[in-house]
Each structure stands twice: as C-alpha cells, then as structure tokens.
Design a protein around this motif. Structure first.
Motif: not given
Lengths: 272, 362
Positions: A166, B77, B146, B154
C-alpha cells in the motif's frame, strides 16, 4: 483429594508470601504513621528512592529500544550465529546478580586495562551511576526481548507486507503496523523490567560501593538500615517498595487482561 | 499488455521454485494462476508484486520493467490469503491506509472509503474492527483496502482459501461482478480448479514451477496441452495399456493406437462422461457391475467394476440417470466413446479420439 490440594496451595502461599508481607506491613506501621513518614522522608531514604527511579527509567528506556530491536532482528532475520544469540538471551537469568557485579569489577575495576583507560579519561564507571545502570541492564535485558520475540513470530509478516504493497516505507510500517501489534507485549516486558530494576540488590551492591547519599539505592538503603539496627527504617522503605511492586503487579495484570482480549481471534459480534 | 513476464525463474537456495515462466496478462483481464500447492504460482504472484525478487527474468507492468522498482513504487494492489488486515484499525482505517500514506486529502479519503465500502457491500461497517467481521467480510475489506489507492493491477493470493465453501461460492460470483464493474486487471492464484474455471477469463496452469498451459477454461479443459493438465483439470480415468499390432490392450479394453510399436506400454485417459452405461447388458459389448453411485447435485457419478476388475468412473446428468436408475451391484454394459493417449513424459497428449464402433447396437 481436590480439597487437600487447594488447601496446600493456600498454605504454601500463606507461608511464603502472605505471611511475610503482612508481617512487614505490620512492622512498618507498628510505630505509627509519624515514625513511618519520618523514616521514609529521611534524606538518605529520599536519595535512595530517587536513585532507584533514575536507574529504573534509564534501564527501561534502553531496554525498550534495544530489546525491541533485538527481538525484531531475532524474529525476522536469518543470520549466522542466530541460534547462539537466541540461547544467550536467557543467560542473565541463570547468572547470580552478585556474579554479574563481580564480572563488571573484573572488567573495569582498578588495575584492569579498561579500568585504567576510563581512569585516564576521567570517566568514573565503578562505584558510580554508570556501573549501577550497566549491571541493572544486564539483569533486566531478557524481559523485553523474551516477551516480544514470540509475539513478532506469531503475528508474522503478512500485515507488514500488506502495508508495503500500500506504499508505506519501513518507518511508517513500524510505527503504524508493527508497533500497535506489539505494544501490549512491550508494556508487559516494561513492567517486568521496572519491577526487576527496582528490586535489584546483589549486583548493584557489588558495583556501587554503597556510598551513602551517593550510590545508595532504595534496596541498599534497606540493607544499610537493617545492618545499622534501624529496623523501623528498613521496614518503612521496604513497605514503600512493596507498594510500588504491588502497583506494578496490578498494572501487569490489567495489561495481561487487555492483551488476551486483543489477541482473541474468535469472531465476536459477527454480523452475517 | 498490462503485465508481461519474461523467462522468470526463482531459486530458493538450490530449489527451483519457478522455472523459466513467460506469459502476458491483457488489459482488464481476470486471469487465474492454477496449480497444486508448491507449484510456484504464489511465488510468481509475489515476484510481480515485488515481495520476492526473481533470480532471473523480467517483469513488465504497463510496459515498464519493474524488476528494480520497490513494492511501494509498483502501484499494485495485493490481497493476502489470510486477509492480513490491520487488527488494531477499524475497517474504515484499514481501507484508508494506502490513501493516507499517499497523503490524500481527508475529505477525499472519507469519500473514497465510503464509496468502496458501499461497492463491497459493507456499508455501515466502517467503524468495526476486523475481529468483529465474518471471514467473507474480512476478505472484502482486504480487497477494498487493496483497491483504494487505484492500483494499476490487482493481485490476489488464494483470495477465498480461508473461507468456508458456501461463502467461497458467493465471493467468487461477487468477484466476477466486481471485476466486470471495475475492469481492473486482476491476477489471482488458486489451487481450486473449479474456482479457476469459474472465475477466470483465461487461466494458467502451473506444475512444479513450470507453466503447463495458458488458455480459456474451456480450452484447458477440452484440449489439455500436457499430461499434467489432463490429469489435473477435471476428472479422468487413466489406464495403462500394452500395444499389440496397432491396438492398445488392457483388461479386455481395446484402443486403436496405430502409431505405437508392439509391446510399448502407453497411458490411455478418458473423461467420465465418455463412458456410456446401459442397464441392458446386451446394449454394449463390454460388461461391468455398478460399484457405487455418487449423487453430485447436478449430476451422478457411477463407479463401475469391469469383469477384469478395473474400476472406472462414469458421469451422467440427472435425466440420463433417471432413465436407468442404476443400483449398486447391478450388472451393466458400457462403452468408451472417446479417449486420449497420454504421453509418458512431459509431452502433449493426443487429441480426443472417438471409438466409433463401440456400441454393438446403435
């Protein structure tokens, strides 16, 4: 059978803990409040309390910092000699404090290489605050490390990796993810460190020289009072230390209760 | 091309976890990495994320080589198998984490979190802590977290591995819908072939660190590129037969194998639905007895034991089953309508071959 064992446990506690503590409290307060306060407020006693507080705070700070770092390294890194270092952590528990103090004297005492060097630099280690801090550090070193290493191993690196994906840098990860996860363990290790630092006697006695109003901690003051037949003084200061230890114990139990709540993984109040 | 992986290898010590793997993921695709545990698929995913560094090979995201970029710089993510939520933070704080790291304005963070919780079907749960949520909810929070910083891809590691079967099914359908809505390029790892089939646009099959096949679920199922895929995807009866004069024999079964020399032993595979059963013992030439009947919900699996002691699995739909009502111990006749010859080593299986003359009577 069950009753017998329960009775035995009570008896054991009474004989070993409750009896002596009750007796100490009775002795400390036996002469009345004024005498008690007089003894506790004596300059020697006040100085002792202050010195003990000073040593405890410094030791606590160093242990939290280096203990956390050590635990992080031992739990997260794989390196040469790791097993050896992990095994060494418990060493202070198995070495008598008197021997700990003696080791320091052998290391920096007069006539030794280090001792002479510090002497020429005009730095006083032995029979001064640095030695007292060093030996207290030695005896309290395992508490924070032993508390945090298994916690760090148990929480694993998943949430830290999540923070990394993140965008968080290592410092942000430590402050915002790792630290909150280990804070109760740190508190637990800290309370144990404080209790041990306050109560330390043997090692400090050996390296401090027990100089009145200079290197005399609270426990040394108790010892001195006792040797000087000032039993009331000894009891009074001892009662204060006991009260502090008791307070720390209560805090510790609260922390433990809180920790078990925090680590309880069973889903509570699940909303389907 | 959204993600491209070229000749990627990874060694852990002397163990080769990933071996010379290359593939591409198209923009907006939902691609599944499928393989048994320990096949290297998670390592591939972690290398794309930057959580593991490749021993050799290149990784491109959006045409940029990212090998030397840190995890933080790759704008991906990642969803972990065991959620990896921040336990001491509320759901809203978890989702907001990446945004606050990227220094979004408070008001925008608030809005983004609210939007995502709405999208994830978690409105009103922002104030809760992870331990107050069910497994499925936690996983959706993990996905929301995420997605929050708008990653370019992702990556999901066994996203539904830790929830129970019913929730897993719901989450799969939900993920497909979510992907349709957001169209974010997604790569997910699973060991569950059913999950991979159902969820992915295309899937990649892994075995022992090697890429076995890339294709749509139907392609991989119908035309397995290797023996491993043939065995791993779906269920298959596999028998070993010996070739004699262009025909492979095993326990009374015969399969044409014209290209093989005499006495060679070859492996024959056939899907359960290529075994036809009849309660009329004269309908097909081959004879067997019903050993077990499994009810699978949408279909039945009937296990038969042939005269020569071979145990084979047949599969049929409810209508077919209802017409015959096989019972355990009942004698039946059967035929194998299609089969494949599986290569002994790491080769390509033959295409499915029909056995036209199997039924004695049409």
């Amino acid at each position: 059978m069950r009753r017998l064992f329960i009775s035995l446990v009570w008896l054991y506690f009474a004989a070993l803990l409750i009896g002596p503590i009750a007796y100490l409290c009775a002795q400390a307060s036996g002469e009345g409040l004024t005498v008690f306060l007089n003894e506790v407020m004596r300059p020697e006693a006040v100085h002792g309390f202050w010195l003990t507080t000073e040593i405890t705070l410094i030791v606590l700070l160093v242990n939290l910092l280096f203990g956390t770092m050590t635990a992080m390294v031992l739990a997260r890194q794989r390196f040469w000699g790791q097993t050896f270092l992990s095994g060494l952590i418990d060493l202070p528990f198995s070495v008598s404090p008197v021997i700990t103090g003696f080791m320091l004297i052998l290391l920096v005492g007069p006539g030794t290489i280090l001792g002479t060097w510090f002497g020429t630099m005009d730095i006083k280690i032995l029979y001064a605050l640095p030695a007292m801090i060093l030996v207290t550090l030695f005896v309290t070193f395992p508490f924070v490390v032993r508390e945090l290493t298994p916690i760090l191993m148990a929480i694993g690196t998943d949430s830290e990796e999540a923070a990394r994906t993140l965008g968080a840098n290592e410092w942000q990860i430590f402050i915002r993810v790792t630290l909150p996860a280990i804070r109760w363990g740190m508190a637990y290790g800290a309370t144990l460190t404080i209790a041990r630092a306050i109560g330390e006697f043997g090692a400090v006695l050996v390296v401090s020289g027990n100089i009145l109003q200079l290197t005399q901690t609270a426990t040394l003051h108790i010892y001195q009072s006792y040797v000087d037949f000032n039993y009331v003084g000894a009891y009074a200061v001892a009662a204060v230390l006991l009260a502090v230890s008791f307070l720390i114990l209560i805090v510790l139990e609260l922390v433990k209760a809180r920790t078990s709540v925090m680590t309880d993984r069973s889903p509570q109040m699940v909303i389907p | 091309m959204k993600i491209e992986v070229r000749a990627l290898s990874k060694y852990f010590g002397s163990v080769e976890a990933v071996s010379n793997v290359s593939f591409t993921v198209k923009e907006g695709e939902l691609l599944g990495l499928l393989g048994p545990s320990g096949s290297g698929k998670t390592t591939v995913l972690r290398m794309i994320a930057g959580l593991e560094s490749p021993s050799s090979g290149d990784i491109f995201i959006d045409h940029v080589r990212v090998n030397d970029l840190s995890v933080q710089q790759r704008n991906i993510g990642f969803v972990f198998q065991h959620y990896a939520l921040f336990k001491h933070m509320t759901v809203a704080d978890n989702v907001a984490f990446g945004l606050s790291i990227k220094k979004w304005a408070k008001r925008e963070i608030h809005q983004r979190v609210a939007d995502l919780l709405q999208l994830m079907g978690l409105p009103g749960l922002g104030g809760r802590y992870p331990h107050q949520l069910s497994g499925g909810q936690r996983q959706r929070v993990a996905i929301a977290r995420a997605l929050a910083p708008r990653p370019s891809v992702l990556l999901l590691d066994e996203p539904f591995g830790a929830v129970d079967a019913q929730v897993r099914q719901e989450l799969r359908e939900w993920l497909i819908r979510l992907h349709d809505e957001l169209a974010v390029t997604s790569l997910f790892v699973t060991h569950d072939q059913e999950e991979a089939m159902e969820v992915s646009n295309r899937l990649i099959v892994f075995s022992k660190g090697r890429l076995e096949q890339i294709g749509s679920p139907a392609e991989v199922y119908e035309d397995p590129a290797t023996e491993f895929v043939a065995r791993f995807i779906g269920s298959m009866n596999i028998v070993e037969a010996e070739v004699k004069q262009g025909v492979a024999h095993v326990a009374g079964l015969e399969f044409p194998a014209p290209d093989f020399p005499d006495t060679q032993r070859i492996q024959i595979g056939f899907r359960p639905y290529y075994i036809k059963l009849s309660e009329d013992t004269t309908h097909f030439r081959l004879q067997a007895r019903v050993r077990h009947v499994y009810f699978l919900g949408v279909a039945y699996r009937v296990e038969i034991e042939t005269e020569s002691g071979l145990i084979l699995r047949s599969r049929m739909n409810k209508e077919e089953f209802r017409q015959c009502r096989f019972e355990v111990g009942q004698p039946v006749s059967y035929a194998i309508t299609h089969f494949r010859i599986l290569p002994q080593d790491h080769g390509t299986p033959s295409p499915a071959m029909g056995i036209p003359d199997s039924p004695l009577t049409p």
